[in-house]
Design a protein around this motif. Structure first.
Motif, mmCIF file in Angstrom:
data_model
loop_
_atom_site.group_PDB
_atom_site.id
_atom_site.type_symbol
_atom_site.label_atom_id
_atom_site.label_comp_id
_atom_site.label_asym_id
_atom_site.label_seq_id
_atom_site.Cartn_x
_atom_site.Cartn_y
_atom_site.Cartn_z
ATOM 1 N N MET A 1 0.909 -1.145 -0.078
ATOM 2 C CA MET A 1 -0.097 0.225 -0.129
ATOM 3 C C MET A 1 0.918 1.381 0.000
ATOM 4 O O MET A 1 1.553 1.504 0.988
ATOM 5 C CB MET A 1 -0.926 -0.027 1.233
ATOM 6 C CG MET A 1 -1.841 1.189 1.471
ATOM 7 S SD MET A 1 -2.711 1.259 2.870
ATOM 8 C CE MET A 1 -3.890 -0.128 2.536
ATOM 9 N N ASN A 2 1.077 1.779 -1.076
ATOM 10 C CA ASN A 2 1.923 2.971 -1.042
ATOM 11 C C ASN A 2 1.035 4.294 -0.449
ATOM 12 O O ASN A 2 -0.044 4.374 -0.767
ATOM 13 C CB ASN A 2 2.216 3.366 -2.537
ATOM 14 C CG ASN A 2 2.887 2.383 -3.517
ATOM 15 O OD1 ASN A 2 4.091 1.706 -2.643
ATOM 16 N ND2 ASN A 2 2.779 2.098 -4.654
ATOM 17 N N GLY A 3 2.068 5.027 -0.061
ATOM 18 C CA GLY A 3 1.575 6.270 0.677
ATOM 19 C C GLY A 3 0.881 5.905 2.215
ATOM 20 O O GLY A 3 0.472 6.877 2.950
ATOM 21 N N LEU A 4 0.964 4.567 2.442
ATOM 22 C CA LEU A 4 0.581 4.385 3.886
ATOM 23 C C LEU A 4 1.489 4.848 4.845
ATOM 24 O O LEU A 4 2.660 4.975 4.861
ATOM 25 C CB LEU A 4 0.790 2.927 4.066
ATOM 26 C CG LEU A 4 0.518 2.355 5.493
ATOM 27 C CD1 LEU A 4 -1.022 2.457 6.070
ATOM 28 C CD2 LEU A 4 0.574 0.983 5.696
ATOM 29 N N ARG A 5 1.201 5.830 5.758
ATOM 30 C CA ARG A 5 1.805 6.426 6.667
ATOM 31 C C ARG A 5 1.676 5.602 8.265
ATOM 32 O O ARG A 5 0.866 5.400 8.936
ATOM 33 C CB ARG A 5 1.457 7.703 7.226
ATOM 34 C CG ARG A 5 1.451 8.834 5.939
ATOM 35 C CD ARG A 5 0.809 10.202 6.174
ATOM 36 N NE ARG A 5 -0.453 10.032 6.751
ATOM 37 C CZ ARG A 5 -1.141 11.076 7.234
ATOM 38 N NH1 ARG A 5 -0.584 12.058 7.338
ATOM 39 N NH2 ARG A 5 -2.355 10.777 7.747
ATOM 40 N N VAL A 6 2.930 5.411 8.754
ATOM 41 C CA VAL A 6 3.073 4.723 10.076
ATOM 42 C C VAL A 6 4.046 5.295 10.755
ATOM 43 O O VAL A 6 4.971 5.928 10.523
ATOM 44 C CB VAL A 6 3.624 3.080 9.831
ATOM 45 C CG1 VAL A 6 3.871 2.605 10.959
ATOM 46 C CG2 VAL A 6 2.715 2.464 8.728
ATOM 47 N N ARG A 7 3.459 5.509 12.049
ATOM 48 C CA ARG A 7 4.636 6.002 13.259
ATOM 49 C C ARG A 7 5.012 5.022 14.251
ATOM 50 O O ARG A 7 3.971 4.362 14.948
ATOM 51 C CB ARG A 7 3.826 7.051 14.055
ATOM 52 C CG ARG A 7 3.774 8.486 13.014
ATOM 53 C CD ARG A 7 4.934 8.893 12.746
ATOM 54 N NE ARG A 7 4.609 10.293 11.857
ATOM 55 C CZ ARG A 7 4.697 10.381 10.460
ATOM 56 N NH1 ARG A 7 4.906 9.207 10.089
ATOM 57 N NH2 ARG A 7 4.684 11.522 9.841
ATOM 58 N N TYR A 8 6.127 4.643 14.560
ATOM 59 C CA TYR A 8 6.478 3.799 15.556
ATOM 60 C C TYR A 8 6.898 4.732 16.744
ATOM 61 O O TYR A 8 7.218 5.708 16.895
ATOM 62 C CB TYR A 8 7.917 3.035 15.061
ATOM 63 C CG TYR A 8 7.455 2.208 14.028
ATOM 64 C CD1 TYR A 8 7.063 0.933 13.961
ATOM 65 C CD2 TYR A 8 7.838 2.609 12.651
ATOM 66 C CE1 TYR A 8 6.922 -0.087 13.172
ATOM 67 C CE2 TYR A 8 7.563 1.385 11.698
ATOM 68 C CZ TYR A 8 6.986 0.567 11.847
ATOM 69 O OH TYR A 8 6.782 -0.532 10.613
ATOM 70 N N VAL A 9 6.734 4.033 17.950
ATOM 71 C CA VAL A 9 6.793 4.443 19.181
ATOM 72 C C VAL A 9 7.583 3.655 20.019
ATOM 73 O O VAL A 9 7.344 2.504 20.429
ATOM 74 C CB VAL A 9 5.440 4.917 19.988
ATOM 75 C CG1 VAL A 9 5.565 5.632 21.291
ATOM 76 C CG2 VAL A 9 4.456 5.705 19.193
ATOM 77 N N HIS A 10 8.998 4.232 20.391
ATOM 78 C CA HIS A 10 9.791 3.466 21.004
ATOM 79 C C HIS A 10 10.984 4.401 21.618
ATOM 80 O O HIS A 10 11.659 5.118 20.666
ATOM 81 C CB HIS A 10 10.483 2.428 20.218
ATOM 82 C CG HIS A 10 11.709 1.520 21.040
ATOM 83 N ND1 HIS A 10 11.411 0.720 21.970
ATOM 84 C CD2 HIS A 10 13.050 1.772 21.036
ATOM 85 C CE1 HIS A 10 12.444 0.250 22.548
ATOM 86 N NE2 HIS A 10 13.398 0.778 21.958
ATOM 87 N N GLN A 11 11.064 4.417 22.760
ATOM 88 C CA GLN A 11 12.023 5.497 23.408
ATOM 89 C C GLN A 11 13.433 5.226 23.256
ATOM 90 O O GLN A 11 14.271 6.142 23.286
ATOM 91 C CB GLN A 11 11.625 5.731 25.014
ATOM 92 C CG GLN A 11 10.361 6.197 25.056
ATOM 93 C CD GLN A 11 9.876 6.486 26.579
ATOM 94 O OE1 GLN A 11 10.599 7.351 27.375
ATOM 95 N NE2 GLN A 11 9.161 5.574 27.173
ATOM 96 N N GLY A 12 13.891 3.935 23.004
ATOM 97 C CA GLY A 12 15.142 3.639 23.026
ATOM 98 C C GLY A 12 15.892 3.683 24.460
ATOM 99 O O GLY A 12 15.153 3.971 25.546
ATOM 100 N N TYR A 13 17.308 3.319 24.462
ATOM 101 C CA TYR A 13 17.933 3.215 25.606
ATOM 102 C C TYR A 13 19.432 3.822 25.845
ATOM 103 O O TYR A 13 20.092 3.528 26.476
ATOM 104 C CB TYR A 13 18.229 1.673 25.943
ATOM 105 C CG TYR A 13 17.137 0.936 26.386
ATOM 106 C CD1 TYR A 13 16.360 0.639 27.366
ATOM 107 C CD2 TYR A 13 16.245 0.234 25.211
ATOM 108 C CE1 TYR A 13 15.319 0.025 27.823
ATOM 109 C CE2 TYR A 13 15.145 -0.603 25.326
ATOM 110 C CZ TYR A 13 14.513 -0.433 26.604
ATOM 111 O OH TYR A 13 13.510 -1.368 26.820
ATOM 112 N N PHE A 14 19.444 4.846 24.901
ATOM 113 C CA PHE A 14 20.834 5.430 24.695
ATOM 114 C C PHE A 14 21.351 5.959 26.001
ATOM 115 O O PHE A 14 20.550 6.566 26.757
ATOM 116 C CB PHE A 14 20.588 6.690 23.749
ATOM 117 C CG PHE A 14 22.006 7.549 23.378
ATOM 118 C CD1 PHE A 14 22.653 6.726 22.657
ATOM 119 C CD2 PHE A 14 22.075 8.537 23.814
ATOM 120 C CE1 PHE A 14 23.647 7.513 22.066
ATOM 121 C CE2 PHE A 14 23.439 9.146 23.765
ATOM 122 C CZ PHE A 14 24.245 8.693 22.724
#
Length: 354
Positions: A1-14
């Motif tokens: 599906m071209n144009g699909l917008r996804v936002r990932y949520v992950h703070q990381g551990y830096f």
């Protein structure tokens, strides 16, 4: 599906790094290659991540405090139950924007700091991605609908350039190498492997143990000081070239973890043709084919030492297990394969919600 917008949520551990962080980053990049318009909330702070994400055309922003005025995604995907704020924030954004919400817990229930928040988020999610059937059963028992549970695999993250001989020379290594790769926390088994070293040396005095990864336990330094030996090399977080070089320089990878879901380290070892030694954790028998691509042993010094000694004494068995793991990893455990499964679920969810 071209144009699909996804936002990932992950703070990381830096400045540390964990498997869930590499999973989020790798999945985001793989999705970008598939034409998905990807953004990441919460990954700022790591310059290496920032460079990789920028190169893949992925924007990285701080974890949002509010919903924002405009819908920024067609689907929100939170990763890592060890940071329940990821799940709370992802669910809040998805519901405010009226878009589907997906979760990948990516960590064992034993380490969830807020189990109620994680379970609630998974129950309200439109899709929950699990790594093993054992994880699926745990969430099903917690009331998560079977219809939203999707089993996916792991993929290796090995973008570096290998120089195994250079790694050995830099650290004065001449004998066989036993590699621990991961955060140095007791549940990962580094302390057990340290204790096992002296038993291994009774049979293989030339064996060298390399511990690579950030210190996590407060007494980690004291523990290494108590086991100080020129045949032990401890490294903190390193660049990708050094990590890959250490893997290629090793004869086997030992992570006697007791609290895990699907350690990324094992996939990386197999991609390098190395056998693995692990311990019993939720679903470990699904992850390691005991006797085929690795060994599963009790998380205690003597059994771990026996397993390490067995593989060091039998190069043919090491090679056979390494080949089997490599074939499996190439066949099943790549990020392209994982992304294809996840993308299929995304495209089913978005039209359904629209």
């Amino acid at each position: 599906m071209n144009g699909l917008r996804v936002r990932y949520v992950h703070q990381g551990y830096f400045p540390a790094r964990a498997g869930a962080e590499l999973m989020t980053r790798s999945l985001a990049v793989a999705m970008s290659r598939r034409g998905v318009r990807v953004g990441l909330y919460g990954g700022e702070g790591d310059p290496e991540d920032a460079r990789l994400m920028t190169a893949a055309g992925i924007g990285v922003e701080p974890l949002p405090a509010g919903e924002g005025e405009a819908r920024a995604a067609d689907l929100v995907h939170a990763v890592d139950a060890f940071q329940p704020e990821n799940i709370r924030t992802g669910l809040r954004l998805a519901r405010a924007w009226g878009v589907p919400f997906a979760v990948t817990p990516a960590s064992a229930p034993e380490v969830w700091p807020d189990r109620a928040a994680v379970v609630e988020g998974c129950r309200r999610a439109d899709a929950v991605f699990v790594l093993t059937d054992a994880e699926r059963e745990v969430l099903r028992a917690d009331g998560v609908a079977d219809s939203v549970l999707h089993r996916i695999g792991q993929g290796a993250h090995l973008p570096g350039t290998a120089d195994p001989e250079g790694f050995r020379a830099a650290h004065g290594i001449t004998g066989p190498v036993v590699l621990f790769l991961g955060r140095k926390m007791r549940s990962k088994g580094y302390a057990v492997l340290l204790e096992a070293a002296r038993h291994v040396w009774a049979r293989h005095p030339e064996a060298h143990f390399v511990f690579l990864g950030p210190r996590w336990d407060e007494d980690c330094g004291q523990l290494f000081a108590a086991h100080a030996d020129p045949r032990i090399t401890e490294l903190d977080r390193v660049d990708e070239d050094t990590k890959l070089s250490a893997l290629m320089a090793s004869d086997l990878v030992c992570l006697p973890s007791t609290v895990d879901v699907f350690p990324l380290v094992f996939v990386e070892a197999w991609m390098c043709g190395k056998p693995v030694i692990g311990s019993a954790f939720m679903g470990s028998a699904e992850v390691i084919a005991d006797g085929r691509d690795g060994l599963i042993v009790p998380p205690a010094a003597r059994p771990v030492a026996d397993a390490v000694s067995r593989l060091l004494a039998d190069p043919a068995e090491r090679e056979r297990m390494g080949r089997a793991g490599h074939a499996r990893a190439r066949r099943e455990l790549t990020w392209d394969a994982v992304a294809a499964q996840v993308h299929r679920v995304y495209t089913e969810l978005v039209p359904a919600r629209s």
